[in-house]
Design a protein around this motif. Structure first.
Motif, PDB file in Angstrom:
ATOM      1  N   ASN A 112       0.822  -1.203   0.000  1.00 17.21           N
ATOM      2  CA  ASN A 112       0.000   0.000   0.000  1.00 17.21           C
ATOM      3  C   ASN A 112       0.860   1.258   0.000  1.00 17.21           C
ATOM      4  N   ARG A 113       1.922   1.269   0.805  1.00 16.86           N
ATOM      5  CA  ARG A 113       2.790   2.453   0.859  1.00 16.86           C
ATOM      6  C   ARG A 113       3.444   2.726  -0.488  1.00 16.86           C
ATOM      7  N   LEU A 114       4.051   1.715  -1.066  1.00 18.95           N
ATOM      8  CA  LEU A 114       4.746   1.928  -2.341  1.00 18.95           C
ATOM      9  C   LEU A 114       3.777   2.152  -3.493  1.00 18.95           C
ATOM     10  N   GLY A 115       2.570   1.593  -3.406  1.00 18.80           N
ATOM     11  CA  GLY A 115       1.551   1.876  -4.415  1.00 18.80           C
ATOM     12  C   GLY A 115       1.138   3.335  -4.390  1.00 18.80           C
ATOM     13  N   ILE A 116       1.009   3.892  -3.190  1.00 18.56           N
ATOM     14  CA  ILE A 116       0.677   5.318  -3.054  1.00 18.56           C
ATOM     15  C   ILE A 116       1.818   6.183  -3.562  1.00 18.56           C
ATOM     16  N   VAL A 117       3.059   5.787  -3.270  1.00 15.08           N
ATOM     17  CA  VAL A 117       4.214   6.537  -3.781  1.00 15.08           C
ATOM     18  C   VAL A 117       4.193   6.533  -5.314  1.00 15.08           C
ATOM     19  N   GLY A 118       3.897   5.382  -5.930  1.00 10.25           N
ATOM     20  CA  GLY A 118       3.799   5.302  -7.385  1.00 10.25           C
ATOM     21  C   GLY A 118       2.676   6.166  -7.930  1.00 10.25           C
ATOM     22  N   LEU A 119       1.556   6.194  -7.231  1.00 12.24           N
ATOM     23  CA  LEU A 119       0.422   7.020  -7.643  1.00 12.24           C
ATOM     24  C   LEU A 119       0.781   8.508  -7.602  1.00 12.24           C
ATOM     25  N   ILE A 120       1.415   8.935  -6.520  1.00 17.61           N
ATOM     26  CA  ILE A 120       1.808  10.346  -6.399  1.00 17.61           C
ATOM     27  C   ILE A 120       2.846  10.696  -7.459  1.00 17.61           C
ATOM     28  N   TYR A 121       3.819   9.808  -7.661  1.00 17.74           N
ATOM     29  CA  TYR A 121       4.863  10.062  -8.655  1.00 17.74           C
ATOM     30  C   TYR A 121       4.262  10.193 -10.055  1.00 17.74           C
ATOM     31  N   ALA A 122       3.364   9.288 -10.415  1.00 14.44           N
ATOM     32  CA  ALA A 122       2.750   9.337 -11.745  1.00 14.44           C
ATOM     33  C   ALA A 122       1.952  10.619 -11.937  1.00 14.44           C
ATOM     34  N   ALA A 123       1.226  11.030 -10.915  1.00 14.90           N
ATOM     35  CA  ALA A 123       0.431  12.251 -11.032  1.00 14.90           C
ATOM     36  C   ALA A 123       1.332  13.472 -11.192  1.00 14.90           C
ATOM     37  N   ILE A 124       2.394  13.552 -10.385  1.00 12.67           N
ATOM     38  CA  ILE A 124       3.288  14.706 -10.480  1.00 12.67           C
ATOM     39  C   ILE A 124       4.039  14.697 -11.807  1.00 12.67           C
ATOM     40  N   GLU A 125       4.509  13.533 -12.217  1.00 14.05           N
ATOM     41  CA  GLU A 125       5.240  13.464 -13.491  1.00 14.05           C
ATOM     42  C   GLU A 125       4.349  13.856 -14.663  1.00 14.05           C
ATOM     43  N   SER A 126       3.121  13.384 -14.675  1.00 11.45           N
ATOM     44  CA  SER A 126       2.207  13.757 -15.757  1.00 11.45           C
ATOM     45  C   SER A 126       1.923  15.249 -15.743  1.00 11.45           C
ATOM     46  N   GLY A 127       1.785  15.832 -14.562  1.00 12.10           N
ATOM     47  CA  GLY A 127       1.575  17.273 -14.465  1.00 12.10           C
ATOM     48  C   GLY A 127       2.773  18.070 -14.945  1.00 12.10           C
ATOM     49  N   VAL A 128       3.978  17.628 -14.575  1.00  5.67           N
ATOM     50  CA  VAL A 128       5.193  18.335 -15.001  1.00  5.67           C
ATOM     51  C   VAL A 128       5.369  18.220 -16.518  1.00  5.67           C
ATOM     52  N   VAL A 129       5.137  17.033 -17.081  1.00  5.08           N
ATOM     53  CA  VAL A 129       5.266  16.851 -18.529  1.00  5.08           C
ATOM     54  C   VAL A 129       4.222  17.689 -19.262  1.00  5.08           C
ATOM     55  N   SER A 130       3.022  17.749 -18.725  1.00  2.88           N
ATOM     56  CA  SER A 130       1.980  18.554 -19.353  1.00  2.88           C
ATOM     57  C   SER A 130       2.316  20.045 -19.290  1.00  2.88           C
ATOM     58  N   TYR A 131       2.871  20.477 -18.185  1.00  3.57           N
ATOM     59  CA  TYR A 131       3.194  21.892 -18.021  1.00  3.57           C
ATOM     60  C   TYR A 131       4.402  22.310 -18.857  1.00  3.57           C
ATOM     61  N   THR A 132       5.469  21.511 -18.844  1.00  5.54           N
ATOM     62  CA  THR A 132       6.700  21.892 -19.539  1.00  5.54           C
ATOM     63  C   THR A 132       6.771  21.368 -20.970  1.00  5.54           C
ATOM     64  N   ASP A 133       5.954  20.399 -21.313  1.00  7.10           N
ATOM     65  CA  ASP A 133       5.954  19.754 -22.622  1.00  7.10           C
ATOM     66  C   ASP A 133       7.317  19.125 -22.944  1.00  7.10           C
ATOM     67  N   ARG A 134       7.992  18.642 -21.904  1.00 10.61           N
ATOM     68  CA  ARG A 134       9.272  17.937 -22.049  1.00 10.61           C
ATOM     69  C   ARG A 134       9.235  16.691 -21.184  1.00 10.61           C
ATOM     70  N   ASP A 135       9.922  15.660 -21.637  1.00 12.07           N
ATOM     71  CA  ASP A 135      10.055  14.449 -20.846  1.00 12.07           C
ATOM     72  C   ASP A 135      11.520  14.050 -20.866  1.00 12.07           C
ATOM     73  N   ASP A 136      12.256  14.452 -19.849  1.00 11.90           N
ATOM     74  CA  ASP A 136      13.678  14.151 -19.786  1.00 11.90           C
ATOM     75  C   ASP A 136      14.047  13.753 -18.359  1.00 11.90           C
ATOM     76  N   ALA A 137      15.342  13.693 -18.090  1.00 15.33           N
ATOM     77  CA  ALA A 137      15.812  13.267 -16.774  1.00 15.33           C
ATOM     78  C   ALA A 137      15.383  14.245 -15.681  1.00 15.33           C
ATOM     79  N   TRP A 138      15.370  15.537 -16.011  1.00 12.72           N
ATOM     80  CA  TRP A 138      15.008  16.532 -14.998  1.00 12.72           C
ATOM     81  C   TRP A 138      13.541  16.426 -14.611  1.00 12.72           C
ATOM     82  N   THR A 139      12.710  15.997 -15.521  1.00 16.04           N
ATOM     83  CA  THR A 139      11.300  15.786 -15.202  1.00 16.04           C
ATOM     84  C   THR A 139      11.161  14.705 -14.144  1.00 16.04           C
TER      85      THR A 139
END
Length: 187
Positions: A112-139
């Motif tokens: 449950n803990r690591l599933g929540i971490v994956g959920l938060i990571y996916a949401a933040i990564e998708s938001g950052v990619v949507s905002y910056t329109d880049r998908d690289d190491a810094w994202t």
């Protein structure tokens, strides 16, 4: 190789005939041939140039991978904890019960803990990619920083800052490991 029949090629130019068994010397009839569309899979060419998963696929992948990995690691730790909880005079049935209870409880909690971490990571990564329109190491690093901060925010600012730094370092290490793996392991 199965022969193409004239009825397969008809006047339908929007489809191409696909036979999954054409490289094998099998007597396969025409019923196993498929009509696949010749139109592009994406409506706009910009979409076809992006080589990444959608946000929904990311969400499912990271959450599922986190839950599975956490469950397996937690179950392994629970087995060790179950072995340590043996008492003198326990029967084999009681020992097995202790191991199963301990591994199930610990595996569920870590999953449950690591599933929540994956959920938060996916949401933040998708938001950052949507905002910056880049998908690289810094994202990935920014997503790791944000994940650590959000996951430990309820425990205070100091705990969130430490978890944020650890999340950024972990994400950076995973990205670096991925690049090293791609460079030196040719699969």
């Amino acid at each position: 190789m199965a022969a193409n029949h004239s009825s397969d090629h008809g006047s339908d130019t929007n489809h191409r005939i696909y036979n999954p068994y054409h490289n094998h010397d099998l007597p396969i009839t025409a019923q196993y041939r498929y009509k696949l569309p010749t139109s592009p899979e994406f409506l706009f060419t910009e979409e076809s140039l992006k080589k990444r998963r959608s946000w929904g696929e990311n969400l499912t992948f990271y959450t599922g991978t986190g839950y599975l990995g956490g469950s397996v690691a937690g179950a392994a730790g629970g087995i060790v904890s179950g072995f340590r909880s043996f008492e003198f005079g326990d029967t084999a049935k009681l020992k097995l019960n202790r191991i199963l209870n301990s591994s199930g409880q610990t595996g569920r909690a870590w999953g449950n803990r690591l599933g929540i971490v994956g959920l938060i990571y996916a949401a933040i990564e998708s938001g950052v990619v949507s905002y910056t329109d880049r998908d690289d190491a810094w994202t990935s690093v920014v997503s790791g920083l944000g994940t650590g901060a959000v996951f430990r925010a309820a425990r205070g600012v100091r705990s969130a800052a430490v978890a944020s730094a650890l999340g950024g370092i972990a994400a950076g290490a995973v990205v670096a490991g991925k690049h090293v793996f791609k460079r030196y392991v040719h699969i």
